[in-house]
Motif scaffolding. Structure first.
Motif, short mmCIF file in Angstrom:
data_model
loop_
_atom_site.label_atom_id
_atom_site.label_comp_id
_atom_site.label_asym_id
_atom_site.label_seq_id
_atom_site.Cartn_x
_atom_site.Cartn_y
_atom_site.Cartn_z
N VAL A 4 -3.69 -1.66 -4.55
CA VAL A 4 -4.70 -0.68 -4.92
C VAL A 4 -5.78 -1.40 -5.71
CG1 VAL A 4 -3.58 -0.07 -7.11
CG2 VAL A 4 -4.98 1.63 -5.92
N ASP A 5 -6.98 -0.84 -5.76
CA ASP A 5 -8.05 -1.47 -6.54
C ASP A 5 -7.67 -1.51 -8.02
OD1 ASP A 5 -9.54 -1.78 -4.26
OD2 ASP A 5 -10.72 0.06 -4.57
N ARG A 6 -8.00 -2.60 -8.66
CA ARG A 6 -7.68 -2.78 -10.08
C ARG A 6 -8.51 -1.80 -10.92
NH1 ARG A 6 -8.80 -6.93 -14.38
NH2 ARG A 6 -6.81 -7.35 -15.42
N ASP A 7 -7.84 -1.10 -11.83
CA ASP A 7 -8.51 -0.10 -12.65
C ASP A 7 -7.76 -0.01 -13.98
OD1 ASP A 7 -9.52 2.21 -13.89
OD2 ASP A 7 -9.92 3.19 -11.96
N ALA A 43 0.83 -1.20 0.00
CA ALA A 43 0.00 0.00 0.00
C ALA A 43 0.86 1.26 0.00
CB ALA A 43 -0.94 -0.01 1.20
N SER A 44 1.88 1.29 0.86
CA SER A 44 2.77 2.46 0.90
C SER A 44 3.57 2.58 -0.40
CB SER A 44 3.73 2.36 2.09
OG SER A 44 3.02 2.43 3.31
N ALA A 45 3.96 1.42 -0.94
CA ALA A 45 4.73 1.44 -2.19
C ALA A 45 3.92 2.09 -3.31
CB ALA A 45 5.11 0.01 -2.59
N VAL A 46 2.66 1.74 -3.40
CA VAL A 46 1.81 2.29 -4.46
C VAL A 46 1.59 3.79 -4.24
CG1 VAL A 46 -0.47 2.21 -5.53
CG2 VAL A 46 0.73 0.10 -4.96
N TYR A 93 3.23 2.68 -11.33
CA TYR A 93 1.87 2.92 -10.87
C TYR A 93 0.87 2.26 -11.82
CZ TYR A 93 -2.05 5.55 -8.85
OH TYR A 93 -3.24 5.90 -8.23
N ALA A 94 1.15 2.31 -13.10
CA ALA A 94 0.28 1.66 -14.08
C ALA A 94 0.25 0.16 -13.86
CB ALA A 94 0.76 1.98 -15.49
N VAL A 95 1.41 -0.43 -13.58
CA VAL A 95 1.47 -1.88 -13.32
C VAL A 95 0.63 -2.22 -12.09
CG1 VAL A 95 2.99 -3.76 -12.60
CG2 VAL A 95 3.71 -2.21 -14.43
N ALA A 96 0.75 -1.40 -11.03
CA ALA A 96 -0.02 -1.65 -9.81
C ALA A 96 -1.52 -1.57 -10.09
CB ALA A 96 0.39 -0.65 -8.74
N LEU A 97 -1.94 -0.57 -10.86
CA LEU A 97 -3.36 -0.42 -11.20
C LEU A 97 -3.85 -1.56 -12.08
CD1 LEU A 97 -3.35 3.42 -11.89
CD2 LEU A 97 -4.67 2.29 -10.08
N ALA A 98 -3.02 -1.98 -13.01
CA ALA A 98 -3.43 -3.06 -13.91
C ALA A 98 -3.56 -4.39 -13.19
CB ALA A 98 -2.43 -3.17 -15.06
#
Length: 393
Positions: free
Chosen positions: A336-339, A305-308, A326-331
């Protein structure tokens, strides 16, 4: 860890009245000063005329009573500085001109600064240059330094080639920012022998505790193709600059310590330095620090969570790698919630580096292709329109 980031960041400090009195550090720079190498002598010839022309005469000073007592002259200058600091620029100019007419060199520089910065209605670059030349003809280093900056900016008819001479004269008078400015001019020179001189002058400024000079010297030892390629020296100066709160230097030092470049690896110090850089607001460090948190650096518990959150801050700050992360985390819905729509937005935003060059990241290209396969044409078009509008602003 990602590859170590290398970037040039020139932050010359603002006008400093205090003059350094010890421009001669130990080592090679001392030897260069004692031996007076040929390039420096050549530069002295370049600046002889530049500090003599266009000096203001007393006829240029409005009629006023000019003091002759030194304490009165100094008091005038002190009052001029106070007026400048409190925004009373017209008063500052009048006081500075009167003190300058009585021979106060720093007052002439202040009068020039008021014109250069357009603090007064009748501001003129041409008049600024005249005041600076008057100060420089009296050996006042800041006047020469400001002339160098104006020459680099093509102001008041000064040629860029004149900057080198102005900076040299100020540097030889002990002005530390001018030492760095002169070093950077030498660094950009195509003349082979200027490369060594660039390092020597950067070393002079760095040895006076100038953080940006420490960083630039580290860059010369580290990534400069004409430099000596000495990782240990680069690491030493990056660390020194970081200790003087230079954000980019802290990142470079941290990554060198993390990878064991220029000395033994020091994971804990590396973590602290990268964190220092990120918390100072340096966007590339935010992505790197986020990776450390994500991977559980040095046996820490991973903190997705902190990393994102750090990826997001770096993304907003303009760092291409942070935007990709950040895009990889979102994908992937990592921390983070997937978006997928937002992931696509940041993937496209990661296409360019902070300097405007295209990011050479094949993983980003692959992620873009995968997201375009998953999103509808209207979704991709909407995102592209948003980015186009953002870039147009």
């Amino acid at each position: 860890m990602a590859c170590r980031l290398i970037a040039v960041l020139l932050m010359l400090p603002a006008l400093a009245w205090a003059q350094e009195t010890d421009p001669e550090p130990s080592g090679r720079a001392d030897e260069a000063a004692d031996e007076a190498p040929a390039p420096i002598l050549r530069d002295l010839d370049l600046i002889d005329a530049g500090t003599q022309n266009d000096a203001l005469s007393l006829e240029d000073i409005p009629e006023t009573e000019v003091p002759t007592n030194q304490s009165e002259i100094d008091a005038l200058f002190d009052s001029a500085q106070l007026a400048y600091a409190t925004g009373e620029y017209g008063t500052a100019l009048g006081l500075a001109r009167t003190a300058a007419a009585a021979g106060h060199a720093q007052a002439a520089t202040l009068a020039g600064l008021l014109h250069e910065e357009a603090r007064i209605e009748e501001a003129s670059d041409v008049v600024a240059v005249r005041w600076y030349r008057r100060a420089a003809s009296q050996g006042e280093p800041v006047g020469n330094y400001r002339l160098g900056l104006m020459a680099q900016a093509d102001r008041a008819g000064l040629a860029r080639t004149e900057a080198r001479g102005f900076f040299l004269r100020a540097a030889q008078a002990g002005h530390v920012p001018a030492m760095l400015a002169y070093a950077l001019v030498l660094k950009a020179s195509p003349v082979p022998q200027d490369a060594l001189l660039a390092i020597e002058w950067a070393d002079r400024a760095a040895s006076q505790g100038h953080a940006e000079a420490m960083f630039q010297l580290a860059q010369m030892y580290d990534s400069w193709e004409r430099g000596p390629q000495e990782p240990a020296a680069a690491r030493q100066w990056y660390v020194a600059a970081a200790e003087n709160n230079h954000a980019e230097a802290a990142l470079q030092a941290g990554l060198m310590l993390a990878n064991g470049e220029g000395g033994e690896a020091d994971p804990e110090s590396a973590f602290a330095l990268v964190r220092q850089s990120a918390e100072a607001g340096f966007a590339p460090a935010m992505g790197q620090f986020g990776l450390m948190l994500l991977n559980g650096w040095n046996e820490r518990e991973p903190d997705m969570a902190s990393a994102v959150e750090w990826f997001a801050q770096g993304a907003v700050g303009g760092d291409a790698e942070s935007r990709f992360l950040y895009a990889v985390a979102l994908a992937g819905g990592i921390g983070v919630d997937r978006d997928l729509v937002r992931a696509y937005y940041w993937t496209l935003m990661a296409e360019y580096e902070m300097d405007g060059t295209r990011s050479l990241n094949v993983d980003r290209d692959r992620l873009q292709a995968a997201l375009e396969n998953d999103l509808t044409p209207s979704e991709t078009e909407q995102v592209r329109a948003q980015i186009a509008a953002f870039r147009a602003r």
